[in-house]
Design an enzyme around this catalytic site. Sequence first.
Site, PDB file in Angstrom:
ATOM      1  N   GLN A 148      -5.717  65.559  25.322  1.00  0.00           N
ATOM      2  CA  GLN A 148      -5.227  66.229  24.072  1.00  0.00           C
ATOM      3  C   GLN A 148      -6.014  67.473  23.737  1.00  0.00           C
ATOM      4  O   GLN A 148      -6.904  67.818  24.457  1.00  0.00           O
ATOM      5  CB  GLN A 148      -5.465  65.388  22.825  1.00  0.00           C
ATOM      6  N   HIS A 193     -13.483  56.760   6.362  1.00  0.00           N
ATOM      7  CA  HIS A 193     -14.191  55.525   6.813  1.00  0.00           C
ATOM      8  C   HIS A 193     -14.454  54.386   6.095  1.00  0.00           C
ATOM      9  O   HIS A 193     -14.514  53.400   6.667  1.00  0.00           O
ATOM     10  CB  HIS A 193     -15.314  56.317   7.659  1.00  0.00           C
ATOM     11  N   ASP A 198     -15.460  60.184  16.652  1.00  0.00           N
ATOM     12  CA  ASP A 198     -16.368  61.071  15.717  1.00  0.00           C
ATOM     13  C   ASP A 198     -17.574  60.446  15.380  1.00  0.00           C
ATOM     14  O   ASP A 198     -18.579  60.955  14.766  1.00  0.00           O
ATOM     15  CB  ASP A 198     -15.674  61.549  14.527  1.00  0.00           C
ATOM     16  N   GLU A 229     -13.402  54.499  23.526  1.00  0.00           N
ATOM     17  CA  GLU A 229     -12.880  55.924  23.092  1.00  0.00           C
ATOM     18  C   GLU A 229     -12.281  56.310  24.314  1.00  0.00           C
ATOM     19  O   GLU A 229     -13.291  56.504  25.451  1.00  0.00           O
ATOM     20  CB  GLU A 229     -13.906  57.003  22.432  1.00  0.00           C
ATOM     21  N   GLY A 268      -8.440  52.203  25.499  1.00  0.00           N
ATOM     22  CA  GLY A 268      -8.606  50.930  24.307  1.00  0.00           C
ATOM     23  C   GLY A 268      -7.438  49.941  24.653  1.00  0.00           C
ATOM     24  O   GLY A 268      -7.513  48.716  24.615  1.00  0.00           O
ATOM     25  N   ASP A 276      -9.224  52.725  15.012  1.00  0.00           N
ATOM     26  CA  ASP A 276      -9.343  54.077  14.252  1.00  0.00           C
ATOM     27  C   ASP A 276      -8.804  54.871  15.092  1.00  0.00           C
ATOM     28  O   ASP A 276      -9.732  56.037  15.914  1.00  0.00           O
ATOM     29  CB  ASP A 276     -10.915  54.288  14.219  1.00  0.00           C
TER      30      ASP A 276
END
Length: 288
Positions: free
Chosen positions: A36, A67, A91, A111, A144, A162
């Site tokens: 990305q 969060h 993040d 991630e 994931g 997330d």
Amino acid sequence: MNYKLKTRSGWLDEYHQGVRYGLEGKLILEESSPFQKITIYESKRYGKALLLDDCWMTAEKSEKCYHECLIHPALCCSTRIDNILIIGGGDGGSARECLKYKEVKSIDLVEIDLRVIELSQKYLPTIGGNAWSDSRLNLQIKNGIDWVKHTKENSYDVIIIDGADPIGPSKELFSNSFLKDCKRILKPGGVLATQSESPESFQEIHINIVKILREIFDYADPMYGSVSIYPSGLWSWAFASMENPKYIYPKKSRVKEISENCQVWSERWQQGAFNTIPAFIERELAKI
């Protein structure tokens, strides 16, 4: 969901369906990873911000609501919180919130894009905070979807999804097959939490996420709040469980443990957020 990002005289604007959202500041970095486009921007109002594929993801001074509201309704209510799975969350904000609980023994943060983690650690270090150095956090730079598919049954007490908007590498995180796999690896008494888009800007997507969760789990409900850098400012999170709804009734001991360290979330706020459903959304939810 077609986004465009443009600069104009010291501003960075996200365009989507006739709406423009911009922040004044300066561009720090723009690069493309294998997955990305990643942008780091320093805004005057919210500090440094992260964008993925031209969408605002998080900013130093506006991330607490997102969060805290994603994490604490799940962790305060799940039967156990020993083992946590976070899909996405590069993040570090979700991991930071989970690690406020002494009961948490292990977090697998899966991630797909290492560059999101690296750039967040470098340019937005306050979001992850001490999470990156906590021995309970296990970073897995993997897909994931594959991770969940190949994990054995009843592995996690809480699953946190997330991810970004349902485009690019995050698209499958909202699919029926993926969420069924999440149910399979969730322990009895556990809770699944996911961001579920803006009920105003992305109503159809939001309703569909809740619909899929209700088809798979015995109980699933959305919760609403405000995230200033997201489209319309009105955002949602969805929670699911196989037990009568575990995510609505926080455990007093956990509330006491973390409430002083939260900027937005509280037990009272959570109860209100589950009941503050926009009327037009409530009518749509009644149909599913």
